[in-house]
Design an enzyme around this catalytic site. Sequence first.
Site, PDB file in Angstrom:
ATOM      1  NE  ARG A   1      -2.386  -2.032   3.058  1.00  0.00           N
ATOM      2  CZ  ARG A   1      -2.963  -2.444   4.175  1.00  0.00           C
ATOM      3  NH1 ARG A   1      -4.171  -2.022   4.472  1.00  0.00           N
ATOM      4  NH2 ARG A   1      -2.340  -3.267   4.993  1.00  0.00           N
TER       5      ARG A   1
ATOM      6  CE  LYS B   1       1.595 -19.957   7.856  1.00  0.00           C
ATOM      7  NZ  LYS B   1       2.915 -20.000   8.107  1.00  0.00           N
TER       8      LYS B   1
ATOM      9  CG  ASP C   1       0.913 -26.350   7.412  1.00  0.00           C
ATOM     10  OD1 ASP C   1       2.054 -26.137   7.865  1.00  0.00           O
ATOM     11  OD2 ASP C   1       0.002 -26.822   8.112  1.00  0.00           O
ATOM     12  CG  HIS C   2       5.895 -22.469   7.678  1.00  0.00           C
ATOM     13  ND1 HIS C   2       4.850 -22.079   8.457  1.00  0.00           N
ATOM     14  CD2 HIS C   2       6.964 -22.577   8.505  1.00  0.00           C
ATOM     15  CE1 HIS C   2       5.271 -21.940   9.706  1.00  0.00           C
ATOM     16  NE2 HIS C   2       6.552 -22.238   9.777  1.00  0.00           N
TER      17      HIS C   2
ATOM     18  CE  LYS D   1       8.858 -25.755  10.588  1.00  0.00           C
ATOM     19  NZ  LYS D   1       9.805 -24.659  10.695  1.00  0.00           N
TER      20      LYS D   1
ATOM     21  CD  GLU E   1       6.097 -20.677  18.136  1.00  0.00           C
ATOM     22  OE1 GLU E   1       6.726 -19.990  17.332  1.00  0.00           O
ATOM     23  OE2 GLU E   1       4.863 -20.628  18.264  1.00  0.00           O
TER      24      GLU E   1
ATOM     25  CG  ASP F   1      -0.752 -19.244  15.376  1.00  0.00           C
ATOM     26  OD1 ASP F   1      -0.786 -18.725  14.256  1.00  0.00           O
ATOM     27  OD2 ASP F   1       0.295 -19.296  16.069  1.00  0.00           O
TER      28      ASP F   1
ATOM     29  CG  HIS G   1       2.078 -25.287  11.717  1.00  0.00           C
ATOM     30  ND1 HIS G   1       1.831 -25.053  10.391  1.00  0.00           N
ATOM     31  CD2 HIS G   1       2.290 -24.062  12.266  1.00  0.00           C
ATOM     32  CE1 HIS G   1       1.903 -23.755  10.155  1.00  0.00           C
ATOM     33  NE2 HIS G   1       2.173 -23.136  11.275  1.00  0.00           N
TER      34      HIS G   1
HETATM   35  C1  BG6 Z   1       3.115 -19.820  12.174  1.00  0.00           C
HETATM   36  C2  BG6 Z   1       2.345 -19.294  13.350  1.00  0.00           C
HETATM   37  O1  BG6 Z   1       2.260 -20.465  11.273  1.00  0.00           O
HETATM   38  O2  BG6 Z   1       4.119 -20.739  12.650  1.00  0.00           O
HETATM   39  C3  BG6 Z   1       3.283 -18.621  14.349  1.00  0.00           C
HETATM   40  O3  BG6 Z   1       1.383 -18.353  12.892  1.00  0.00           O
HETATM   41  C4  BG6 Z   1       4.376 -19.578  14.757  1.00  0.00           C
HETATM   42  O4  BG6 Z   1       2.566 -18.179  15.489  1.00  0.00           O
HETATM   43  C5  BG6 Z   1       5.065 -20.161  13.534  1.00  0.00           C
HETATM   44  O5  BG6 Z   1       5.309 -18.841  15.543  1.00  0.00           O
HETATM   45  C6  BG6 Z   1       6.040 -21.247  13.931  1.00  0.00           C
HETATM   46  O6  BG6 Z   1       6.799 -21.606  12.819  1.00  0.00           O
HETATM   47  P1  BG6 Z   1       8.282 -22.145  12.980  1.00  0.00           P
HETATM   48  O7  BG6 Z   1       8.703 -22.464  11.600  1.00  0.00           O
HETATM   49  O8  BG6 Z   1       9.075 -21.046  13.625  1.00  0.00           O
HETATM   50  O9  BG6 Z   1       8.199 -23.346  13.880  1.00  0.00           O
END
Ligand code: BG6
Length: 484
Positions: free
Chosen positions: A43, A146, A175-176, A180, A214, A233, A238
């Site tokens: 933006r 996401k 979904d990252h 991994k 985390e 989340d 995940h």
């Molecule tokens: C994200 C969440 O999808 O994944 C975050 O929205 C989280 O809250 C993160 O911190 C964790 O990803 P990673 O790769 O650091 O384990």
Amino acid sequence: MKNILTIFGGSGNLAYLKLYPALLNLDRLDQLPDSFRILAAARSKRSNEEFRLEIKKRLQLVESDPIILDRFLERITYISLSFKDLEDYSRLKKRIDTLDSKYSIENNRIFYLATSPDFFSIITKNLSDQNMINQETGNQKIVIEKPFGTDFESAKDLNDHLLEFIHEEDIYRIDHYLGKDMIANILYLRFSNPIFSGVWSKDYIDNIQIVASEEIGIQERGRYYDDSGALRDMVQKHLLQILGTVAMEMPDNFDTHCVQKEKIQIFKSLRIYNCSEVSEHIALGQYKENKQKSFKGYREEKGIKDDSLTETFAALEVFIDHPTWKGVPFYLKTGKRLDRKAVYITIEFKKDKKAEHMINKKFQSNILQIKIQPEEGINVRFNLKKPRVEDEISSVEMDFCKSCLVDYLAPDAYEKILSGLFKNEKLLFTTWEELKHTWHFIDPIAKSCSNTKKDLLSFYTAGTKGPESSIELIKKSGRHWWPY
Ligand code: BG6
């Protein structure tokens, strides 16, 4: 392979922290499409030069070779636009068309929605209205970051909306965790090793634990997180994706369709709790201040209501109503502001009671631990006789640390996902069927039983192991959380 990648939210956190570094790395490894341009759409008003300079400042921290960095920066163009304003999209179209003809991209276009989810619908509608995506050509892709919905209904609305404009094959839902390396490795570990595949069922496995802990808090994401919480989340995406990969039956082959089909079978078989059952199987927590470590409490974080009941921690006992897993509990645990950053899976095997009786000694369960991050590797614990003592058994370990190998350079999850996107590797992305069933599982806990949810919330000091209630949750069955 040729492409223009338009990133909506091109000056946002995700783009700066994940997408540009990942793309730069692919560029360094010569793994970008032959003709490849990035159009950053955001933006704020700024020139191309100003934007490139901004990215350069950040990427200099990860790239010391100026030639590689400049080559990458040269690929980037900036466009300022309002995501909502249809007229701005005609400018966008012109800009894309110009880049297309200048670099002979041949109409291959990817639109990456790295914005707040509030904009997903309007962006896709505007793209369609300007005929930048349509049901016909099949050489455009939409990438949706996401979160994909906040519950089943909203996810379905978004999905139906997308399907009005573009085919399922051209939708890439992120979904990252699927990017991994150790998560992708689960299938290979399970199915290429008879020592594991032969014992992968209720007959040999006592319980499976999936933990993503985390150290960080919610950072600057208060507005998003307070409406989301750990269940939506982390668990719905995940952790359940890991569970699906750990629990699925052997697919006919490793093709996307076959693997996803087996994973969906597992998601369909997740036992759904009604509100009266939730408290028995779920523990929730929220972090409170830790003065010693100078950690704020969740309710003091920016953008969080003083009386927020959002969970920053969740532990669940999950059952899969499938013959292979009858009676085997899966324990899932995740939380922010815990004592460490670690993602790992622990498989605890049943003890052989007959052998215990025959040897006349108690021994430990066999443990297989799959370490996903920060260390990547496998740890196996088994029993041996102690040296020089005839009748004592002790548990010993074999440890394989993949990430400790000299020259080991695992691709970052986003690097793998982006590279998969260019090659249409849909196994790295989630399908609507998967999301549908995972939302069906989470909704009663996160939404319908919200009154019960309040009672389940207990507080834990930031920087510790989480609430006592999560220890109780597993202790009831005579088990305990395995450490990392
Ligand atoms: C994200 C969440 O999808 O994944 C975050 O929205 C989280 O809250 C993160 O911190 C964790 O990803 P990673 O790769 O650091 O384990």
